[in-house]
Design a protein around this motif. Structure first.
Motif, short mmCIF file in Angstrom:
data_model
loop_
_atom_site.label_atom_id
_atom_site.label_comp_id
_atom_site.label_asym_id
_atom_site.label_seq_id
_atom_site.Cartn_x
_atom_site.Cartn_y
_atom_site.Cartn_z
N ILE A 214 0.92 -1.21 -0.05
CA ILE A 214 0.02 0.13 0.02
C ILE A 214 0.77 1.23 -0.02
N ASP A 215 0.61 2.00 -0.98
CA ASP A 215 1.52 3.51 -1.20
C ASP A 215 0.84 4.56 -0.49
N GLN A 216 0.70 4.75 0.93
CA GLN A 216 -0.17 5.61 1.56
C GLN A 216 0.80 6.94 1.93
N PHE A 217 2.34 6.63 1.84
CA PHE A 217 2.90 8.06 2.37
C PHE A 217 3.69 8.52 1.08
N SER A 218 3.55 7.86 0.02
CA SER A 218 4.48 8.26 -1.22
C SER A 218 6.06 8.35 -0.78
N LEU A 219 6.41 7.16 -0.25
CA LEU A 219 7.81 6.83 0.04
C LEU A 219 8.63 6.23 -1.14
N PRO A 220 9.74 6.63 -0.98
CA PRO A 220 10.86 5.89 -2.08
C PRO A 220 10.36 4.58 -2.00
N SER A 221 10.84 3.83 -3.33
CA SER A 221 10.65 2.34 -3.43
C SER A 221 11.67 1.65 -2.45
#
Length: 464
Positions: A214-221
């Motif tokens: 889940i990409d909920q915080f726009s984190l780097p991969s």
């Protein structure tokens, strides 16, 4: 808060009211502690009522108290602790020692709970043991932050920032991590955490940890989201960091790293092993543990994919069995690997008899067929590591398990300072990290031998 619990004479732990057999569970803990030998423990577990009593102990060890991130400080810093549940009380050390005692009879637990392998994990690593500071370095009073994050990644916190902040003060990073600032965004906190761990450890192991997709915080991969996976997301992925002894894909090399673009891009070096050419069906466990038909269908898809490029010989069976178990099956005899596969094929004969699933070249069967318990146990063992992964074959013939989002054309690499190989995806002049990968026969420094002998070269990767 840490100082308060350090100076307390004793800490009282309240688990809640008596229910779900908690009184029986606590008595079972006392009975286990009274055993003077492993033989006495085995005799206790042989009693007809023992399985039911252990199931009550599982429920006790899964109460909400054990899942709270902040209570780790309460018990880890305490001089002594007493656990209360309803009208019962038991010393913390007595309840905690149950995990060590049951670890000595692991084979007996597997026989009792072959249909529920998660029960075994709860009995040997849950409850009070789940609040141990670090499962990796239990002797350290202030373990490395990554060890704490890994040990407690399943814990709950009302504020997701506390998945990191609640552990910094009891880690070896408490003086070097920097200011605990709740005004920072989740993206800033989790990225700073990854940079801090890489910089202080000189390792990239932290980038391999993946709780969910889940990409909920726009984190780097390359940055881990430490929040607990949603309840409805299915069974959690078992990371390769659980392997004992640990994998050492990059040998003893330190990481090569730079942080670019305000610290959100990781530049690092490593070796490209190969490119993925074929992937099997992705598998994600849903439903009760006993529901294995979807798992068996994926197993056969993977076998069909594998056997289309390799034979069904005994040596090929060994490679396939090691791959689907991510190396957790490690036997001295090739026949033991074949036995695991035979048990799974036998169960699929039983449960998929009306299915139109194509089954190519199954291995020959021995005259001694596995019992129904052995069949179910084998498929559930494999399923633990197959979950949220997919089989892959590379262009030059590597076999392994990659994240379930891996695709044809992704590259498989060993990065310096990273104990597991990883899958990277080329994207517009840079790379995205897909996740860690198990590659059969390339988990313990083999790539570094090739680098030393001039068979491979270091390449640079900018991971966004």
């Amino acid at each position: 808060m840490r100082a308060i619990y350090q100076h307390a004479t004793s800490v009282a732990v309240w688990l809640g009211l008596e229910n779900n057999g908690s009184e029986t569970a606590i008595q079972m803990a006392r009975d286990l502690n009274s055993c003077q030998s492993r033989e006495e423990v085995m005799a206790l577990l042989d009693r007809p009522e023992a399985k039911g009593h252990l199931e009550f102990l599982v429920k006790l060890f899964r109460r909400q108290y054990w899942w709270r991130i902040w209570v780790i400080q309460e018990v880890s810093c305490a001089k002594s602790a007493m656990v209360y549940c309803g009208g019962d009380a038991i010393p913390w050390t007595t309840l905690d020692s149950v995990c060590d005692i049951l670890n000595t009879v692991d084979s007996q637990l597997r026989s009792l709970f072959y249909a529920h392998p998660s029960y075994i994990r709860t009995l040997t690593h849950g409850g009070p043991r789940g609040l141990q500071l670090s499962r990796y370095s239990p002797h350290l009073s202030a373990p490395p932050l990554l060890e704490l994050l890994l040990s407690h990644k399943s814990k709950k916190s009302t504020d997701p920032k506390d998945k990191v902040y609640a552990l910094v003060g009891i880690s070896s990073s408490r003086h070097t991590f920097g200011k605990i600032d709740y005004s920072l965004s989740m993206r800033e906190i989790y990225t700073h955490t990854a940079r801090h761990i890489i910089s202080t450890s000189q390792k990239l192991d932290v980038i391999c940890v993946k709780q969910h997709d889940i990409d909920q915080f726009s984190l780097p991969s390359w940055v881990t989201d430490w929040t607990r996976p949603p309840t409805l997301s299915g069974a959690v992925v078992i990371g390769l960091h659980h392997q004992v002894p640990p994998f050492t894909a990059s040998g003893t090399t330190p990481a090569s790293f730079q942080f670019l673009h305000n610290g959100y891009v990781l530049r690092t070096k490593g070796i490209v092993l190969d490119t993925i050419r074929t992937v099997g069906m992705p598998y994600k466990k849903r439903g009760p543990p006993s529901e294995v038909v979807p798992l068996l269908e994926v197993f056969h898809d993977w076998w069909n994919t594998f056997v289309a490029s390799f034979s069904n010989s005994l040596s090929s069976q060994v490679r396939f069995a090691r791959a689907i178990s991510c190396g957790s099956w490690s036997f001295s005899s090739e026949d033991e690997y074949a036995g695991k596969l035979e048990a799974i094929f036998a169960l699929s004969d039983q449960l998929l008899s009306d299915s139109d699933m194509l089954r190519l070249d199954p291995p020959s069967r021995s005259s001694t067929m596995a019992s129904s318990k052995e069949r179910l146990s084998a498929v559930l063992e494999a399923g633990l590591m197959m979950n949220q992964r997919r089989l892959f074959l590379s262009r030059s013939g590597f076999v392994g398990l990659a994240p379930w989002t891996a695709a044809n054309g992704d590259i498989v690499c060993v990065l310096l300072g990273c104990r597991s190989p990883v899958v990277l995806r080329r994207e517009k002049g840079h790379y995205a990290l897909i996740g860690e990968v198990y590659i059969d026969e390339y988990m313990n420094g083999e790539a570094m031998v090739g680098l030393r002998d001039g068979e491979s070269v270091l390449e640079t990767f900018e991971i966004h």
